[in-house]
Design an enzyme around this catalytic site. Structure first.
Site, PDB file in Angstrom:
ATOM      1  N   GLY A  85       4.776   2.151  16.897  1.00 47.11           N
ATOM      2  CA  GLY A  85       4.773   1.830  15.466  1.00 47.11           C
ATOM      3  C   GLY A  85       6.154   1.428  14.995  1.00 47.11           C
ATOM      4  O   GLY A  85       7.155   1.931  15.479  1.00 47.11           O
ATOM      5  N   GLN A 127       9.905  -5.381   8.348  1.00 51.40           N
ATOM      6  CA  GLN A 127       9.474  -3.998   8.165  1.00 51.40           C
ATOM      7  C   GLN A 127      10.687  -3.072   8.109  1.00 51.40           C
ATOM      8  O   GLN A 127      10.747  -2.158   7.293  1.00 51.40           O
ATOM      9  CB  GLN A 127       8.573  -3.574   9.325  1.00 51.40           C
ATOM     10  N   GLU A 145       7.094   2.357   9.541  1.00 51.34           N
ATOM     11  CA  GLU A 145       7.690   3.459   8.794  1.00 51.34           C
ATOM     12  C   GLU A 145       9.036   3.927   9.333  1.00 51.34           C
ATOM     13  O   GLU A 145       9.764   4.637   8.645  1.00 51.34           O
ATOM     14  CB  GLU A 145       6.715   4.654   8.790  1.00 51.34           C
ATOM     15  N   THR A 149       2.546  -6.362   5.789  1.00 53.26           N
ATOM     16  CA  THR A 149       3.273  -5.889   6.954  1.00 53.26           C
ATOM     17  C   THR A 149       3.386  -6.918   8.066  1.00 53.26           C
ATOM     18  O   THR A 149       4.276  -6.834   8.896  1.00 53.26           O
ATOM     19  CB  THR A 149       2.562  -4.656   7.519  1.00 53.26           C
ATOM     20  N   ARG A 156       7.480  -2.657  22.502  1.00 57.87           N
ATOM     21  CA  ARG A 156       7.512  -4.115  22.483  1.00 57.87           C
ATOM     22  C   ARG A 156       7.565  -4.628  21.042  1.00 57.87           C
ATOM     23  O   ARG A 156       6.810  -4.148  20.184  1.00 57.87           O
ATOM     24  CB  ARG A 156       6.269  -4.678  23.166  1.00 57.87           C
ATOM     25  N   GLY A 182       0.827  -1.194   0.000  1.00 58.35           N
ATOM     26  CA  GLY A 182       0.000   0.000   0.000  1.00 58.35           C
ATOM     27  C   GLY A 182       0.861   1.244   0.000  1.00 58.35           C
ATOM     28  O   GLY A 182       0.745   2.093  -0.862  1.00 58.35           O
TER      29      GLY A 182
END
Lengths: 326, 731
Positions: free
Chosen positions: B689, B625, B692, B470, B615, B241
Site C-alpha cells: 500500500g 499520493q 496512507e 488516488t 513495486r 474519501g
C-alpha cells in the site's frame, strides 16, 4: 435560507429609502451576508443590491484619499496611492480572506462583516448577538477566537476583519448618509463594544448607509501589519497589530497602533501613543506599552493565550519598526 | 474464464518484471485527468433525473435524547414540500468501513449532536432546506451524555505485554516517559456526501459518493431490507474519501427511502456543516510513550499506551498502536489501548487510522532519547530496527526503512546531531530540521476484476473498484497494458458500478495491491489462453504493442482472437502469505521548519519523504499520493483540530474556513523518493500500500524540527502558536 425578495437599486436615494424598512438588507459583495443567509443567521425579507451604484471610486480628496463604499478590497489594496501613502492598509487587506473573496468584498461590507463566533453562526446555539436574551454559548464554551478586551457578560465576540484595524491605526473616517442627515464618524468610534446590546456591531442607525471611508493626509513613517494565525492564509487573526510608526533621532514621533482579534472592535488605546511618543525605543518601553494595553485584559480559558500573544506581537512589531534587537 | 488465487505463499516470480511493454511503473498521465480538471467528470451531486425531488436532512440539536414526535404538519403545507421521511429504517450513524451490514439504527434515538433524524423532501433544494430548518421536533433527554474522554468509562484492551517494562525503565541507562495528545480530525474531503436514488419498483439505483461499493451495496440492502441484487450503486468519480465514504452514510439511506416511498428520484446532498457534524471523525488520542535504553542506545523497553474514544455501541477504536508493534525493538514491551465511551459523532477510519497519529508520538520520543544519548536520531533508529516482529517473531517481508533514512538524509542534506536548538536564525525565525520514520501496515482484501481483450487491439477492465482521486484508473491501465502488451491509452478502465465484478474498494491503502492483483490474475488467464491457442508455453509468450511473439514467430493479437473478444475474471484473495510475515510499508520524513521567536507561528519550509512501497505501479500517482500524505502531515502537526463544545458537545468548527487544513501557502516544495522494492508476500504484483504511508509519522518530523529550531518540546498536536510559545524557553 428563507425565501426573500431581491431588488436592484439604480440610484443611491432608492437604496437609502429601502434600507430604512424592516427586514431589508443591503447586498454589496455578499461574501458574508449570503453565507449567513444560508445558515439562517440572517433572514432578510428583502435584499437591495447596491452593486451598480457608483460608489466604487477611489479618489484624492483634500490632502487625503476617499475610498468609495463599493471599492473592492482588491481595488483598494492595489491602488498605487494606497500602496505608496498608506501601505499598512494594503498589507492589512492582503492579509485577509483569499484573492477570490477580496475580489468581491467591498469597503463598506468589510466594515460591516459579522463576527466569526461559532455560536453566532450556529442557530441551534445560544447567542445574544444573534438572538438577544438567549445567552452566550462562548463564555463557557469554545472561545479560542474570542475577545480579551472590552468584553461584557453578554458577549465576548471579536470583530474579525483586518482592513478596519489598519483604518483605525490611520485614524480614517467613515462617511455615512441617512435619510435626514449625513455624518462622518471616526473609524475608531464606528464599531461598538458589546455591553448590554451586543446585537449592535456598530453605530449605524436604521436607514443609514456608508458611502465612503476617508483617509487623512499621508503621514509616512514605517507602516506594518502583523497578523498571527496558525495557517498562513485564509484564517482569522488570533492577534493582529497595525502600526504607523515615526522615529526621529531615536525617539518616537508617532506611534499609532491598533489591534485586531482582541475585542469586539478594532482596538485603539490612545494611551499607547502618549507613552511612546517622545521616548527612546527599548524592550522595556515596549513591555510597558503592553502593560498598558493589556491592563484590563481578561481571558476566558481557551483564549487566555491571547494576552501573552498580544504582548509578544506588539513587541515584534515595535522591534521591527525601530530596529531594537531583542 | 476465470483465474483464482488465494495467496498463501510469496510470489517471487516477479512476473511484471518479465513483461515487454515497459509501462508498469512509468510516469504516465491519468486517463481521466482532463475531464476532471475541465469539470466534465460527473460527481454524485451533479446527476439529474426526470422528476427529481430534493431532500435535506434534519439534524438533532441535542447530544443525547429521544425524538418523541416529529410534527410533519409544521412543514407539509409549505410550498413545494412533498414529504417528511422519518422511517425507522433511517440511520443515525454512518457504517464503519467493510461493515457490510446496516449501520446503527434507529434514527430517533439521538446519541450525538447533529445526528440526522428526518429528511424533508421538496420540489426544489431551497424549499427543502427552508422546511428542514422549520421542522418542529419534540424530544426528551435519556440520561447523561459523557463528553470528556478523560472522565468517561473506558474499555481496556492490553494488546501486548512482554517482559517487564517497569523493571526495564528502572534499570535503564536512559529513559523517556512522555504523554502526548492529538485532537480529533475530520476527513475533510472536498466533495460533500451526496446521493441520487431512483426506484423502479424492483430495483434501486443510487449514484453516490462511496469508496467501497461491494460493502456499500450490502450495507444499503440490509438497511432497506432489500436483496443485494435489487441495489445498484454507481460511483465512477469520488472527490476525495479519506475514510469518510468507506461505509454508507445517512444521505444514501435517506435518499433511497424517499425515492421508494414517493416513486420519484430523490437527491440528497449534505451541507458542509452536516458532513462535519455527522460523518466519521478520527478520535482524539492521549498517548503515553515509554522508552528504556542502554548506554549505547539499544532499546530494552518499549511502551505505548493510548486512550481513544467512540460512541456507545461502536466497535471501532483508533488503532494507534498498529505499527508500534513492530517498528522498533525492545524486549520488554507494553502496548495498551483504552476506549472511552463518549457522545461525539461516530469515530471511524479517517485517513490512515492508527498510524496517522500513532507514529508521530513515538518519533517524538525517539528524538528525545537521541538527545539524551547524544546520538544522531537517524543512528538511534538504525540501531533499533528489530530483526523480526518483536512480539510475534514473524520476519519482515520487505523493509527499506534503513535505506529510506539514509537515502532521505542524503537527499535532504541532513546535518548530523547532536546539536543544541537555536543554532540558526533568520531575522525573527528560528530554523530547524527534524526526522521521523514512517510505517503503515499492509493490507489486502478479496477483489475481482474482468479484463476483456477486444479484436480492435484494445482491452476493457471492469471492476466496481473506485478511484477516489488516488489513481486507480491509471494503475489498472498500466498493469493491464504491461501484461497484455498494450499501451495504457488502449485500455478502457471502467470503475465504480456494482454491475461490474466486485473489487476491493478504496481504503486502507489496499486498493492497488488488491484490485491490481485481480487485474493481474485476469491478464495471466488471458495470456495463458493466448499461449494455448498458439500452442506455446505461457513463459515463451511475449506480448508487446499488440503483437504476440515467441521464439520463431510473431502474430497480431487481433488474429489470435479471430474477431471475438476474449475475457477473463481475475479473483484475488489474501492468504497466509501476509500472516506468515510482517508486511508493512516503511519510509522516512525530513522536515525543515521556521518558528517565529515572537509569535510561535511555525511554517514548514521544505520536506523530503523517502518511501518503500514494494513495486511502484505508477510513478506519477504514487508520488501524488505521497505528496498528499505529506500535506496532511503539515495539517496534523500544525493546524487540524475538531473543537467540541465542553458544555453541550456540539462540534464548533464545522466548515473548511474554521477547520484548518493546510492552504497552498502552508505547503512548500515537497520532495518524494520512491525506493525500488519488491514484496513477494504483499501481493502477486509485489506491491504494498502507498496511499496512507505519507501521513504516518511526518508530523513527528515537524515536531522534532520545531524543537531543533527553537527548543520547544510541544506535547500536544496541533502545535499552534499558543502551544509553541508556552513550551518555548524565554526569548
Amino acid at each position: 435560507m428563507r425565501p426573500f425578495d431581491y431588488q436592484r437599486a439604480e440610484r443611491f436615494e432608492h437604496a437609502a429609502q429601502l434600507v430604512g424598512e424592516d427586514g431589508t438588507r443591503l447586498l454589496a459583495g455578499g461574501t458574508n451576508l449570503i453565507d449567513l443567509m444560508k445558515l439562517q443567521v440572517e433572514t432578510p425579507q428583502t435584499l437591495v443590491d447596491i452593486g451598480r451604484l457608483s460608489l466604487g471610486t477611489i479618489a484624492e480628496e483634500g490632502d487625503g484619499l476617499r475610498i468609495g463604499a463599493l471599492a473592492t478590497n482588491t481595488a483598494t489594496a492595489v491602488d498605487p496611492r494606497v500602496r505608496r501613502d498608506y501601505p499598512v492598509l494594503a498589507r492589512a487587506i492582503l492579509a485577509g480572506a483569499t484573492q477570490q473573496l477580496r475580489n468581491k468584498a467591498t469597503t463598506a461590507g468589510n466594515l460591516c462583516q459579522r463576527t466569526r463566533c461559532y455560536n453566532f453562526t450556529n442557530i441551534d446555539q445560544p447567542c445574544n448577538k444573534r438572538e438577544p436574551g438567549s445567552g452566550c454559548g462562548a463564555i463557557k464554551g469554545i472561545a479560542r477566537l474570542h475577545a480579551v478586551l472590552g468584553t461584557s457578560d453578554q458577549c465576548i465576540a471579536t470583530y474579525p476583519g483586518d482592513m478596519a484595524v489598519a483604518l483605525a491605526a490611520l485614524d480614517a473616517r467613515v462617511e455615512i448618509s441617512g435619510e435626514r442627515r449625513s455624518r462622518s464618524v471616526r473609524l475608531r468610534d464606528f464599531h461598538r463594544l458589546p455591553g448590554d446590546t451586543p446585537w449592535r456591531d456598530n453605530v449605524l442607525d436604521a436607514g443609514e448607509v456608508i458611502t465612503a471611508v476617508t483617509l487623512p493626509a499621508p503621514v509616512g513613517g514605517i507602516q506594518l501589519y502583523r497578523k498571527v494565525r496558525e495557517r498562513s492564509s485564509y484564517a482569522f487573526a488570533l492577534v493582529s497589530v497595525a502600526a504607523v510608526i515615526g522615529i526621529e533621532e531615536n525617539r518616537f514621533t508617532r506611534a499609532d497602533l491598533a489591534f485586531g482579534g482582541l475585542a469586539h472592535k478594532p482596538w485603539h488605546d490612545p494611551r499607547l501613543a502618549e507613552l511612546l511618543v517622545g521616548s527612546e525605543p527599548s524592550l522595556a518601553l515596549f513591555d510597558k506599552a503592553a502593560d498598558l494595553l493589556l491592563e484590563d485584559a481578561r481571558g476566558y480559558g481557551e483564549n487566555d493565550f491571547k494576552i501573552p500573544l498580544a504582548r509578544r506581537t506588539l513587541a515584534a512589531v515595535l522591534c521591527e519598526a525601530t530596529g531594537v534587537e531583542p | 474464464m476465470s483465474v483464482h488465487l488465494k495467496q498463501d505463499k510469496p510470489d517471487t516470480r516477479n512476473v511484471l518484471d518479465t513483461m515487454a511493454q515497459g509501462v508498469i511503473g512509468a510516469d504516465l498521465p491519468r486517463p481521466e485527468g482532463l475531464i476532471k480538471v475541465t469539470g466534465t467528470a460527473i460527481y454524485a451531486a451533479e446527476y439529474r433525473a426526470d422528476g427529481m425531488l430534493e431532500g435535506v436532512l434534519v439534524t438533532a440539536p441535542v447530544v443525547r435524547g429521544e425524538i418523541a414526535s416529529i410534527n410533519e404538519a409544521s412543514v407539509l403545507g409549505m410550498p413545494g414540500v412533498r414529504a417528511v421521511i422519518s422511517d425507522k429504517r433511517m440511520t443515525g450513524r454512518p457504517a464503519q468501513g467493510t461493515a457490510g451490514e446496516a449501520p446503527f439504527q434507529p434514527a430517533r434515538e439521538v446519541c450525538y449532536w447533529g445526528q440526522p433524524v428526518a429528511l424533508v423532501v421538496a420540489e426544489t433544494f431551497e424549499q427543502a432546506r427552508d422546511a428542514a430548518k422549520r421542522l418542529a421536533l419534540d424530544w426528551h433527554g435519556t440520561g447523561d451524555a459523557p463528553l470528556d474522554p478523560e472522565a468517561a468509562e473506558t474499555e481496556k484492551d492490553e494488546s501486548t505485554r512482554k517482559g517487564d517494562l517497569a523493571h526495564a525503565m528502572a534499570e535503564a541507562a536512559h529513559t523517556v516517559d512522555v504523554t502526548i495528545t492529538t485532537e480529533g480530525h475530520a476527513s475533510a474531503a472536498m466533495e460533500p456526501h451526496a446521493a441520487l436514488a431512483q426506484w423502479d419498483g424492483r430495483t434501486l439505483t443510487v449514484h453516490a459518493s462511496l469508496q467501497m461499493l461491494k460493502y456499500n451495496r450490502a450495507e444499503l440492502a440490509d438497511s432497506l431490507k432489500l436483496e443485494e441484487e435489487q441495489v445498484r450503486l454507481v460511483s465512477p468519480y469520488v472527490g476525495g474519501g479519506f475514510g469518510s465514504k468507506l461505509g454508507i452514510s445517512q444521505e444514501v439511506v435517506a435518499a433511497s427511502l424517499a425515492a421508494m416511498q414517493l416513486g420519484r428520484p430523490v437527491r440528497v446532498v449534505m451541507s458542509r456543516q452536516q458532513v462535519f457534524q455527522t460523518i466519521m471523525r478520527r478520535s482524539e488520542t492521549r498517548q503515553r510513550i515509554r522508552l528504556a535504553a542502554d548506554a549505547e542506545g539499544r532499546l530494552t523497553g518499549f511502551g505505548h499506551e493510548a486512550l481513544v474514544s467512540n460512541l456507545p455501541g461502536e466497535d471501532f477504536a483508533e488503532p494507534v498502536l498498529q505499527s508500534s508493534q513492530f517498528l522498533y525493538g525492545g524486549d520488554n514491551r507494553l502496548l495498551k489501548l483504552d476506549l472511552a465511551r463518549i457522545h461525539r459523532m461516530t469515530a471511524g477510519s479517517v485517513r490512515a487510522p492508527g498510524e496517522a497519529v500513532g507514529v508521530q508520538t513515538v518519533e517524538q520520543a525517539m528524538d528525545i532519547l537521541a538527545e539524551k544519548l547524544g546520538m544522531d536520531p537517524i543512528a538511534l533508529r538504525l540501531r533499533n530496527l528489530p530483526d523480526a516482529h518483536p512480539a510475534k517473531g514473524t520476519p519482515f517481508s520487505s523493509r527499506k526503512l534503513a535505506e529510506c533514512l539514509e537515502e532521505g538524509a542524503k537527499a535532504f542534506g541532513w546535518e548530523p546531531r547532536p546539536r543544541a536548538p537555536r543554532h540558526t536564525r533568520e531575522g525573527e525565525w528560528w530554523i530547524g530540521t527534524g526526522v521521523a520514520s514512517a510505517a503503515r501496515v499492509h493490507a489486502v482484501v478479496e477483489a475481482k476484476a474482468r479484463v476483456t481483450l477486444r479484436p480492435d487491439r484494445t482491452a476493457l477492465v471492469e471492476t466496481d473498484m473506485t478511484d477516489i482521486g488516488t489513481g486507480t484508473y491509471t494503475i489498472l491501465g498500466q498493469i493491464a497494458g504491461e501484461m497484455l502488451g498494450l499501451m495504457p491509452d488502449d485500455i478502457d478502465v471502467r470503475l465504480g458500478d456494482t454491475d461490474f465484478p466486485p473489487g476491493s474498494g478504496s481504503g486502507g491503502s489496499w486498493g492497488a495491491p488488491s484490485c491490481g492483483s485481480a487485474v493481474f490474475l485476469a491478464c495471466e488467464g488471458l495470456r495463458k489462453d493466448i499461449a494455448r491457442r498458439l500452442d506455446i508455453g505461457t513463459d515463451d509468450l511475449t506480448l508487446k504493442d499488440g503483437l504476440a511473439r515467441w521464439d520463431g514467430g510473431e502474430t497480431a493479437l487481433a488474429d489470435i482472437l479471430g474477431g471475438e473478444p476474449l475475457d477473463c475474471i481475475g479473483h484475488f484473495e489474501p492468504g497466509s502469505s501476509i500472516e506468515d510475515a510482517t508486511v508493512s510499508s516503511f519510509g522516512a520524513f525530513f522536515a525543515e521548519v521556521a518558528v517565529n521567536r515572537w509569535t510561535g507561528e511555525t511554517r514548514v519550509r521544505r520536506m523530503t519523504g523517502a518511501f518503500g512501497i514494494g513495486r511502484v505501479l505508477s510513478a506519477r500517482t504514487a508520488r501524488s499520493q505521497c505528496l498528499g500524505g505529506m500535506t496532511w502531515c503539515i495539517g496534523n502537526a500544525l493546524t487540524e483540530s475538531l473543537m467540541f463544545d465542553p458544555v453541550d458537545g456540539h462540534l464548533a468548527n464545522c466548515d473548511l474556513a474554521e477547520y484548518h487544513v493546510p492552504v497552498h501557502r502552508d505547503v512548500p516544495a515537497l520532495e518524494v523518493l520512491l525506493l525500488e522494492e519488491r514484496d513477494a508476500a504483499a501481493s502477486p504484483i509485489q506491491a504494498k500500500g502507498v496511499g496512507e504511508l505519507g501521513l504516518c509519522g511526518g508530523a513527528g518530523a515537524i515536531a522534532n524540527a520545531i524543537y531543533d529550531a527553537c527548543g520547544a518540546r510541544v506535547f500536544a498536536y496541533p502545535m499552534t502558536p499558543d502551544r509553541v510559545i508556552a513550551a518555548m524557553p524565554d526569548i
